[in-house]
Enzyme design. Structure first.
Site, mmCIF file in Angstrom:
data_model
loop_
_atom_site.group_PDB
_atom_site.id
_atom_site.type_symbol
_atom_site.label_atom_id
_atom_site.label_comp_id
_atom_site.label_asym_id
_atom_site.label_seq_id
_atom_site.Cartn_x
_atom_site.Cartn_y
_atom_site.Cartn_z
ATOM 1 N N SER A 108 33.263 45.825 39.168
ATOM 2 C CA SER A 108 34.481 46.177 38.450
ATOM 3 C C SER A 108 34.286 47.508 37.746
ATOM 4 O O SER A 108 33.165 47.852 37.341
ATOM 5 C CB SER A 108 34.804 45.093 37.409
ATOM 6 O OG SER A 108 35.740 45.560 36.460
ATOM 7 N N SER A 109 35.365 48.271 37.584
ATOM 8 C CA SER A 109 35.258 49.561 36.911
ATOM 9 C C SER A 109 34.973 49.415 35.418
ATOM 10 O O SER A 109 34.704 50.414 34.740
ATOM 11 C CB SER A 109 36.532 50.392 37.118
ATOM 12 O OG SER A 109 37.665 49.706 36.640
ATOM 13 N N CYS A 110 34.992 48.191 34.891
ATOM 14 C CA CYS A 110 34.629 47.984 33.486
ATOM 15 C C CYS A 110 33.139 48.216 33.252
ATOM 16 O O CYS A 110 32.686 48.229 32.095
ATOM 17 C CB CYS A 110 35.023 46.588 33.020
ATOM 18 S SG CYS A 110 34.023 45.268 33.706
ATOM 19 N N TYR A 137 31.558 40.479 30.205
ATOM 20 C CA TYR A 137 31.875 40.513 31.641
ATOM 21 C C TYR A 137 31.207 41.726 32.290
ATOM 22 O O TYR A 137 30.608 41.620 33.362
ATOM 23 C CB TYR A 137 33.393 40.573 31.813
ATOM 24 C CG TYR A 137 33.874 40.658 33.240
ATOM 25 C CD1 TYR A 137 33.915 39.524 34.047
ATOM 26 C CD2 TYR A 137 34.315 41.862 33.769
ATOM 27 C CE1 TYR A 137 34.370 39.595 35.357
ATOM 28 C CE2 TYR A 137 34.779 41.940 35.072
ATOM 29 C CZ TYR A 137 34.803 40.808 35.864
ATOM 30 O OH TYR A 137 35.256 40.892 37.172
ATOM 31 N N LYS A 141 28.344 42.014 35.322
ATOM 32 C CA LYS A 141 28.595 42.758 36.560
ATOM 33 C C LYS A 141 27.527 43.828 36.784
ATOM 34 O O LYS A 141 27.098 44.067 37.914
ATOM 35 C CB LYS A 141 29.987 43.394 36.514
ATOM 36 C CG LYS A 141 31.124 42.397 36.672
ATOM 37 C CD LYS A 141 31.063 41.713 38.031
ATOM 38 C CE LYS A 141 32.222 40.786 38.285
ATOM 39 N NZ LYS A 141 32.151 40.130 39.609
ATOM 40 N N HIS A 181 47.841 40.752 34.988
ATOM 41 C CA HIS A 181 47.539 42.132 34.619
ATOM 42 C C HIS A 181 48.827 42.950 34.677
ATOM 43 O O HIS A 181 49.908 42.414 34.897
ATOM 44 C CB HIS A 181 46.463 42.689 35.553
ATOM 45 C CG HIS A 181 45.150 42.005 35.400
ATOM 46 N ND1 HIS A 181 44.367 42.121 34.275
ATOM 47 C CD2 HIS A 181 44.474 41.160 36.217
ATOM 48 C CE1 HIS A 181 43.265 41.403 34.405
ATOM 49 N NE2 HIS A 181 43.307 40.813 35.573
#
Length: 313
Positions: A108-110, A137, A141, A181
């Site tokens: 994920s881009s997080c 989270y 990841k 979202h």
């Protein structure tokens, strides 16, 4: 090739299954195994070992995860960290123990620093502070991605690669305002306004924050392509558009597709979130791929699913 797909009931997983079902291009000859949670509990390493011993897949696509919006992440950071890191470790190490040499890990881009300079490049991971609202989270990841990288470094015959998609929307998305979202939430909000004859729709904040959203069907196409060309993949690769739109532009695009001609009102007391989170697509372009679906086309397909509960591709 027999492929174990985790997270088969999620949006990405369902789109991958639809892509493989067409059995053309890179998907030709692929056979997917997409067991449900009741069949294989990803939090149970022994259950994974038993499944892999029984089915003996040739490759793995790890798309499963405990996911949720900002409020869920803030309320349950222990769950988001613990479950995601356990799932990632169990799937990746289970595959390694079973001798499976090809694995695509969905991240994920997080994972990028909250203050990272846009566009966000793959080499920026672990170079700054994470966004606090979904830190647990993100840590999980990052740990899973690093585990894949380490395994490949120790034994280059294990091709364990991580894809980092930008924000996604599309068929099989969640449209419940509590759990959805931005794009599915906007579709549901404007569709309701049109159906009820409302003259205006509220936008949180000034609408100037920018977001990058890719159609989930395109991500599924790339996952299948990446698996076919896994030897050429780097350890980490962003999967994005390379451009973004403002929140206002997304509202306008959805209104256009829905045929809603009402006005928009900004509630400046509401939060706007990060001003921008755009991933770099330099590595993706070098790989020779770009997303084919325009925003309008993707919105029309997503709206069709929202209205009818099924796709017509």
């Amino acid at each position: 090739m027999k492929v174990w797909l985790t997270g088969g009931s999620g949006m990405v997983g369902r789109n991958v299954q639809e892509r493989v079902a067409r059995q053309d291009g890179a998907a030709a000859g692929l056979v997917l195994l997409a067991p449900r949670h009741s069949e294989v509990d990803l939090l149970d390493a022994s259950a994974i070992d038993a499944f892999l011993e029984r089915e003996r897949p040739d490759a793995v696509i790890h798309a499963a995860g405990t996911v949720g919006g900002i409020q869920a992440n803030i309320a349950s950071p222990v769950r988001f960290l613990q479950e995601n890191i356990l799932m990632g470790t169990n799937v990746v190490m289970g595959a390694r123990r079973a001798g499976i040499t090809r694995l695509i890990n969905l991240s994920s881009s997080c994972v990028y620093p909250r203050n990272g300079q846009n566009p966000l490049r793959e080499d920026m991971i672990l170079t700054g502070e994470l966004e606090p609202t979904n830190e647990g989270y993100a840590i999980a990841k990052i740990a899973t991605a690093r585990l894949c990288d380490y395994i490949s470094r120790e034994d280059p015959s294990f091709l364990y690669k991580t894809l980092i998609p930008c924000n996604l929307y599309g068929r099989h998305d969640k449209f419940d305002p509590v759990h959805s979202h931005m794009i599915p939430a906007v579709i549901a909000k404007i569709a309701k306004a049109k159906d009820e004859g409302a003259q205006e729709v509220e936008i949180w904040g000034d609408g100037q924050s920018r977001r990058e959203f890719m159609y989930a069907g395109d991500v599924a196409d790339f996952i299948v392509e990446a698996l076919a060309r896994i030897e050429a993949l780097p350890a980490y690769m962003n999967v994005g558009l390379g451009y973004d739109y403002t929140i206002n532009e997304y509202y306008q695009a959805v209104a256009h597709v829905l045929g809603y001609d009402g006005a928009f009102r900004h509630d400046l007391t509401k939060p706007t979130g990060m001003r921008q989170k755009l991933v770099s697509t330099e590595t993706l372009k070098a790989f020779g791929w770009s997303a084919p679906t325009s925003l309008e086309e993707g919105l029309r397909k997503t709206l069709d699913f929202y209205r009818n509960g099924q796709s017509h591709d």
